[in-house]
Design an enzyme around this catalytic site. Structure first.
Site, PDB file in Angstrom:
ATOM      1  N   GLU A   1       0.835  -1.213   0.000  1.00 45.50           N
ATOM      2  CA  GLU A   1       0.000   0.000   0.000  1.00 45.50           C
ATOM      3  C   GLU A   1       0.864   1.256   0.000  1.00 45.50           C
ATOM      4  O   GLU A   1       0.547   2.240  -0.664  1.00 45.50           O
ATOM      5  CB  GLU A   1      -0.947   0.021   1.212  1.00 45.50           C
ATOM      6  CG  GLU A   1      -1.956  -1.114   1.266  1.00 45.50           C
ATOM      7  CD  GLU A   1      -3.047  -1.028   0.205  1.00 45.50           C
ATOM      8  OE1 GLU A   1      -3.037  -0.077  -0.585  1.00 45.50           O
ATOM      9  OE2 GLU A   1      -3.889  -1.955   0.159  1.00 45.50           O
TER      10      GLU A   1
ATOM     11  N   ASP B   1      -4.396  -9.629  -8.596  1.00 47.14           N
ATOM     12  CA  ASP B   1      -4.737  -8.646  -9.635  1.00 47.14           C
ATOM     13  C   ASP B   1      -3.576  -7.844 -10.229  1.00 47.14           C
ATOM     14  O   ASP B   1      -3.208  -7.983 -11.388  1.00 47.14           O
ATOM     15  CB  ASP B   1      -5.834  -7.706  -9.126  1.00 47.14           C
ATOM     16  CG  ASP B   1      -5.559  -7.134  -7.718  1.00 47.14           C
ATOM     17  OD1 ASP B   1      -4.499  -7.412  -7.156  1.00 47.14           O
ATOM     18  OD2 ASP B   1      -6.420  -6.396  -7.195  1.00 47.14           O
TER      19      ASP B   1
ATOM     20  N   GLU C   1     -18.610  -6.120  -2.660  1.00 47.76           N
ATOM     21  CA  GLU C   1     -17.236  -6.631  -2.561  1.00 47.76           C
ATOM     22  C   GLU C   1     -17.100  -8.034  -3.138  1.00 47.76           C
ATOM     23  O   GLU C   1     -16.060  -8.398  -3.652  1.00 47.76           O
ATOM     24  CB  GLU C   1     -16.776  -6.639  -1.092  1.00 47.76           C
ATOM     25  CG  GLU C   1     -16.144  -5.347  -0.637  1.00 47.76           C
ATOM     26  CD  GLU C   1     -14.842  -4.972  -1.354  1.00 47.76           C
ATOM     27  OE1 GLU C   1     -14.902  -4.596  -2.540  1.00 47.76           O
ATOM     28  OE2 GLU C   1     -13.781  -5.038  -0.734  1.00 47.76           O
TER      29      GLU C   1
ATOM     30  N   GLU D   1     -12.234   0.270  -9.639  1.00 49.71           N
ATOM     31  CA  GLU D   1     -11.843  -0.624 -10.736  1.00 49.71           C
ATOM     32  C   GLU D   1     -12.829  -0.618 -11.901  1.00 49.71           C
ATOM     33  O   GLU D   1     -12.428  -0.649 -13.067  1.00 49.71           O
ATOM     34  CB  GLU D   1     -11.668  -2.061 -10.226  1.00 49.71           C
ATOM     35  CG  GLU D   1     -10.387  -2.315  -9.462  1.00 49.71           C
ATOM     36  CD  GLU D   1     -10.401  -1.787  -8.035  1.00 49.71           C
ATOM     37  OE1 GLU D   1     -11.466  -1.310  -7.594  1.00 49.71           O
ATOM     38  OE2 GLU D   1      -9.363  -1.845  -7.364  1.00 49.71           O
TER      39      GLU D   1
HETATM   40  C1  DMJ Z   1      -6.323   0.413  -5.215  1.00 52.37           C
HETATM   41  O1  DMJ Z   1      -5.611   0.836  -4.114  1.00 52.37           O
HETATM   42  C2  DMJ Z   1      -5.414  -0.166  -6.248  1.00 52.37           C
HETATM   43  O2  DMJ Z   1      -6.057  -0.115  -7.460  1.00 52.37           O
HETATM   44  C3  DMJ Z   1      -4.991  -1.575  -5.927  1.00 52.37           C
HETATM   45  O3  DMJ Z   1      -4.254  -2.181  -6.949  1.00 52.37           O
HETATM   46  C4  DMJ Z   1      -6.128  -2.472  -5.586  1.00 52.37           C
HETATM   47  N1  DMJ Z   1      -7.342  -1.774  -5.472  1.00 52.37           N
HETATM   48  C5  DMJ Z   1      -7.378  -0.544  -4.746  1.00 52.37           C
HETATM   49  C6  DMJ Z   1      -8.735   0.092  -4.854  1.00 52.37           C
HETATM   50  O4  DMJ Z   1      -9.759  -0.808  -4.884  1.00 52.37           O
END
Ligand code: DMJ
Length: 871
Positions: free
Chosen positions: A69, A216, A310, A328
């Protein structure tokens, strides 16, 4: 914190667990939104914001933060800010004073993150202490053994940009090493990666694989690393994984998790919201058709619930109900519009914006949805809302001249930060020699789809995208509840278990015989319940054992599905009076007695505090609560007793507020208020429970505005109706004579008998109940009569609950004519083939028992792990 209008400071609010690992007391939202300001042409504000960051932000806090993060939001935010700061400076008007200060800060942060990579594998530890690093006692971190694939594989863009901007190669080297290790560890036969990996041994800890949570952005960064760095090896890796994804995970329009070792076996029957980025990535890859299909499916789900929950099941029911305003889907919408130019995607964007304004906008920002079904809020606006959601929605509607720079010169990181493409030719000192893999010749077919080009993809055919969407228009509304899709498919291909979990009856001797053959034994518990256990070795043959495994897996799925269905969803308390007008929606726990708000019209009224405040004896202020919704403090007596006391005083509803100061639905699981073990049919008013933090929002409102009107319901009501004047409090109505004839707040109190709502404590059991008692239990199988049960035994199920099983749902839906043709075919086909192929093997070839056993153990472990994870 958009409901309480404060910033969220780590340590000053109750811990929310892992979510808080993004907070490092480093002004996260400010940094994460820097480049958004430039995109929105707020150049002056950008200049101010950069000065604030340089003046106020401290990166040396004694806080344990997530490496992932911090990288994507803070390092990425600083680099995005730097990229646009130098662009503005070059233009000659703004930022003339700027001297790479954001970059210096980014470098400082980069060095703070490096100790996380001190593992033999090169995979980073998931958390680091900004002040003390890793493993020192004062660091309070460094003992972790696992990390998620996305956590270790989403560093290359920021780290490489940092290296190339500064010339310090170490960052790019470390990020490459982590990626190389993940690539080496991919499951070689499927070319898939698991969700979590041991950072010391490189073993897959969770062997399920999808394109959503946990994986992802690993895929995203392989493709984008190729775009930004021009290194073919990243493209080859991406293409290899993409091929596997399209082979196993993509089940258009769905994207379903599978096992890395057995990729034909689905690992779940639900999808998470994070996978909504994938159509956008497919656009970048140039594979437009499946992107259109998945995006359309997701849009149908959104239209049903206003937001993307979610998680949602393959038959599009809510699985996890919250929605933290994730970007997203907006991201994919933007990319699809760019690729197709189809105005349909502008309409989609308009719907997203309208829903945000209608349901999420609150006086101090936009609040996350606690539950999309009720429309209740959470006091939370994550930094990605401004970093990504705002940016993508703005860009969707922006013309080229609306943006003061050429957006095509940049690539978006996973947090939508902008990195300039010219970095690909700057400081290229780290070349492929540092990577450990050897590459085979690229298969040309991999490139068939690359480089989206509207001229080539849509030659004179503006209806191309529409023709792909059309068959999916009703995919959500017309869907039938399904079981395990791949299992259904396996029937179609000739194999079946001799007994489906949903048909199983514990008293049917034939069923028991089949179970025995499959190595499944029944254990009768003292209290009448029955447990199922499978020992593959006790099966009559390897084929029977395999059938048994599938039967058990079906049972696990069925059980967890039923438990989800039995959960009574939370309720909503919506403040409708001035100045809230329905904007603030609080998450409330339901009661197992009193008026059931899901079956009856909502109750609205002004609130009044009861005396005594705990409502445990006859009220001393009945005149104050008469015709109102009484506020009562939790504690000292049973919830039902409080309800009776306020009802006797003439209250039309009650809200119990937790006496445990600081409690909040953000941090504690909601629960239902139970009855008192006696008959509660006499309680006719609705009762809801609020944790202390949500309750204090109402109490603060009373202090400030005196008259506070609320709506108790199962789902927040549209603000338009509230604003029409229906619920304007009397002091406002009085000041506006034209409105005097408007409908006054009603004090509706439906007094229907609620005898069906009595709680059954045994209904929380998930073990099998003897058939003899099933009739009695089936009285309790109505979802409304069950508690929010924890799922702690996923491999067992109550036969009495099977009365509402998927088979029945199928039939009911068929009779109503709501199934899609595909669903009907699937159903018919599986029935026919079940009859005609009693003994067909599921797999291709019969494996030796030892290897099957080893595989089964792996599968069962994976299932158990996933169930735990879900909890
Ligand atoms: C974001 O912080 C980024 O896109 C991350 O890769 C995963 N998703 C969150 C938001 O949903």
């Amino acid at each position: 914190m958009p409901l309480t209008c404060r910033g969220r400071v780590r340590g000053q609010e109750p811990s929310r667990g892992d979510v808080d690992d993004a907070l490092g007391k480093f002004s996260l939202t400010l940094i994460d939104s820097l480049d958004t300001l430039v995109v929105l042409n707020k150049t002056k504000e950008f200049e101010d914001a950069v000065r604030k960051v340089l003046r106020d932000v401290n990166l040396d806090n004694d806080v344990v933060v997530s490496v992932f993060e911090t990288n994507i939001r803070v390092l990425g935010g600083l680099l995005g800010g730097h990229s646009l700061a130098i662009m503005l400076k070059e233009k000659g008007e703004y930022m003339q004073w700027y001297n790479d200060e954001l970059l210096q800060m980014a470098k400082q942060l980069g060095y703070k993150l490096l100790p996380a990579f001190n593992t033999t594998s090169g995979l980073p530890y998931p958390r680091i202490n900004l002040k003390f690093g890793i493993r020192k006692p004062e660091a309070r971190t460094g003992t972790e053994t696992d990390t998620c694939t996305a956590c270790a594989g989403t560093l290359i863009l920021e780290f490489a940009a940092l290296s190339r901007f500064t010339g310090a190669t170490i960052f790019e080297e470390y990020a490459r090493k982590a990626l190389d290790f993940l690539w080496e560890k991919r499951q070689r036969s499927s070319n898939l990666v698991g969700v979590t990996i041991n950072i010391h041994t490189g073993d897959w800890v969770r062997k399920d694989s999808g394109v959503g949570a946990g994986i992802d952005s690993y895929y995203e960064y392989l493709l984008k690393a190729y775009v930004l760095l021009g290194d073919d090896s990243f493209l080859e890796r991406f293409n290899t994984h993409y091929d596997a994804i399209m082979r196993y995970i993509s089940q258009p329009p769905l994207l379903l998790d599978v096992h890395i070792h057995k990729p034909m076996l689905n690992a779940r029957t639900w999808m998470d919201a994070l996978l909504a980025f994938f159509p956008g990535l497919q656009v970048l890859k140039g594979d437009i058709r499946p992107a259109i299909e998945t995006h359309e499916m997701l849009y149908q789900v959104i239209k049903k619930h206003n937001f993307l929950p979610e998680a949602f099941t393959t038959d599009f029911r809510v699985h996890w109900a919250q929605h933290p305003l994730r970007p997203e889907f907006a991201e994919s919408t933007y990319f699809l519009y760019k690729a197709t130019g189809d105005p349909y995607y502008l309409e989609v964007g308009k719907t997203l914006i309208e829903n945000l304004n209608k349901y999420a906008r609150v006086p101090c920002g936009f609040a996350a949805m606690k539950d999309v079904r009720t429309g209740s809020h959470e006091d939370r606006m994550d930094s990605f809302f401004l970093a990504e959601m705002f940016k993508y929605l703005y860009l969707l509607f922006a013309d080229k001249e609306d943006i003061i720079f050429d957006i095509e010169d940049y690539i978006f990181t996973t947090e939508a930060h902008l990195l300039p493409l010219w970095l690909s030719t700057t400081n290229q000192s780290i070349s492929k020699k540092n990577t450990t893999s050897e590459y085979t010749e690229l298969d040309d077919s991999n490139f068939d789809w690359t480089c989206p080009n509207t001229q080539i993809l849509f030659p004179n055919d503006p209806l191309y995208a529409q023709s792909i969407r059309e068959p999916l228009k009703n995919v959500v509304d017309k869907s039938c509840p399904r079981g395990i899709i791949r299992v259904e498919e396996s029937f179609r291909s000739g194999a079946k278990p001799p007994l489906r979990a949903r048909d199983f009856m514990a008293t049917n001797p034939e069923h028991l015989e089949i179970l025995k053959k499959m190595g499944v034994s029944l254990i009768h518990l003292k209290d009448g319940r029955v447990q199922l256990v499978q020992h593959a070795i006790q099966a009559a043959s390897s084929i029977d054992a395999e059938d048994g495994l599938r039967f058990m897996q079906e049972m696990i799925e069925l059980s967890s599905q039923q438990q989800k269905e039995q959960q009574l969803p939370p309720r909503a308390v919506q403040i409708v009076s001035h100045p809230f007008f329905g904007r603030v929606v609080l998450t409330a726990g339901p009661a197992q007695f009193g008026l059931d708000l899901s079956k009856h019209k909502e109750t609205r009224g002004f609130v009044a505090s009861s005396k005594p405040s705990n409502g445990c004896s006859e009220l001393t202020n009945p005149e104050a609560v008469m015709g109102k919704i009484a506020l009562i403090q939790r504690g000292q007596c049973m919830f039902a007793e409080k309800a009776r006391n306020i009802q006797n005083a003439g209250a039309i509803g009650g809200i119990v507020i937790d006496d445990n100061e600081g409690s909040s639905s953000d941090t504690a699981p909601l629960f239902q208020m139970a009855g008192d073990g006696k008959d509660t049919d006499d309680i006719k008013i609705p009762m809801l429970f609020l944790f202390s933090k949500e309750g204090s929002i109402i109490l603060d409102a009373i202090r400030e505005y005196e008259e506070v009107e609320v709506l108790l319901s199962d789902k927040a009501k549209d603000r338009a109706a509230i604003l029409k004047g229906k619920m304007i409090p009397s002091y406002i109505i009085n000041s506006n004579p034209e409105m005097e004839n408007e409908e006054q707040p009603s004090s509706e109190n439906d007094s229907q008998n609620q005898s069906g709502e009595q709680i059954s404590s045994s209904s929380q059991e998930v073990d099998l109940v003897d058939q003899e008692s099933s009739e009695e239990n089936s009285l309790n199988s109505h979802p409304e009569s069950l508690s929010l049960a924890d799922m702690d035994n996923a491999a067992s199920i109550s036969p009495s609950e099977q009365t509402s099983n998927p088979t029945e749902n199928h039939e009911t839906t068929n009779l109503n004519g709501e199934c899609t043709d595909l669903d009907n075919q699937l159903q018919e086909q599986s029935e026919t083939e079940e009859d005609s192929n009693p003994n067909v093997s599921w797999g291709k070839k019969v494996q030796p028992i030892d290897s099957i056993l080893a595989d089964w153990n792996e599968d069962i472990e994976a299932f158990e792990m996933m169930e735990k994870d879900e909890l």
